[in-house]
Design an enzyme around this catalytic site. Structure first.
Site, mmCIF file in Angstrom:
data_model
loop_
_atom_site.group_PDB
_atom_site.id
_atom_site.type_symbol
_atom_site.label_atom_id
_atom_site.label_comp_id
_atom_site.label_asym_id
_atom_site.label_seq_id
_atom_site.Cartn_x
_atom_site.Cartn_y
_atom_site.Cartn_z
ATOM 1 N N PRO A 13 0.834 -1.207 0.000
ATOM 2 C CA PRO A 13 0.000 0.000 0.000
ATOM 3 C C PRO A 13 0.865 1.252 0.000
ATOM 4 C CG PRO A 13 0.107 -0.881 2.210
ATOM 5 C CD PRO A 13 0.847 -1.856 1.317
ATOM 6 N N ASP A 14 0.335 2.307 -0.583
ATOM 7 C CA ASP A 14 1.014 3.605 -0.536
ATOM 8 C C ASP A 14 -0.041 4.651 -0.204
ATOM 9 O OD1 ASP A 14 3.045 5.467 -0.626
ATOM 10 O OD2 ASP A 14 3.703 4.988 -2.636
ATOM 11 N N GLY A 15 -0.212 5.699 -1.007
ATOM 12 C CA GLY A 15 -1.170 6.744 -0.694
ATOM 13 C C GLY A 15 -2.603 6.252 -0.758
#
Length: 109
Positions: A13-15
Site C-alpha cells: 500500500p502507498d497513498g
C-alpha cells in the site's frame, strides 16, 4: 486493527483517500492498481488497473469530486525497465467510477 490483507498481486500500500461513501481507496505501489476497500467488511470491492506498476497515491478532484487523480513514480527504475514502462512517473485522471470524493478539511493557520 487489521482492516484488509493485501493480495500478493496488490504488492504494497502507498497513498490513499476516502470517498463520499466512506470507502477506502489505496494506491498499490508495484501492484499497478488502485483498490477500493469497504472498511466495514474488510473486502476489496473494486480494482482499477493502471498502465504502469509504481502507483503512489490517489485523490478525488474536479468540480464535483467525481474524478480520481492517481500519481505514479519512476524513481528506482533502470533504463531497460523505463523503456518497458513509458507511463512511469505520469499523473492519471480516472472518470466514470460511479463514486465521488469529499472536499478536504481546511484549517486556519
Amino acid at each position: 486493527k487489521l482492516l484488509y490483507h493485501l493480495e500478493k498481486e496488490e504488492k504494497m500500500p502507498d497513498g490513499m483517500c476516502i470517498d463520499a461513501e466512506g470507502k477506502l481507496w489505496v494506491a498499490c505501489i508495484d501492484g499497478g492498481r488502485v483498490i477500493r476497500i469497504d472498511p466495514e467488511t474488510g473486502k476489496r470491492i473494486q480494482t482499477v488497473k493502471m498502465p504502469t506498476p509504481r502507483i503512489t497515491s490517489c485523490c478525488f478532484g474536479g468540480k464535483d469530486y467525481s474524478e480520481m487523480y492517481v500519481t505514479s513514480a519512476y524513481d528506482g527504475l533502470d533504463e531497460s525497465t523505463l523503456a518497458k514502462e513509458p507511463h512511469a512517473g505520469e499523473i492519471f485522471k480516472i472518470t466514470g467510477l460511479g463514486v465521488k470524493g469529499i472536499p478536504q478539511n481546511f484549517y486556519a493557520a
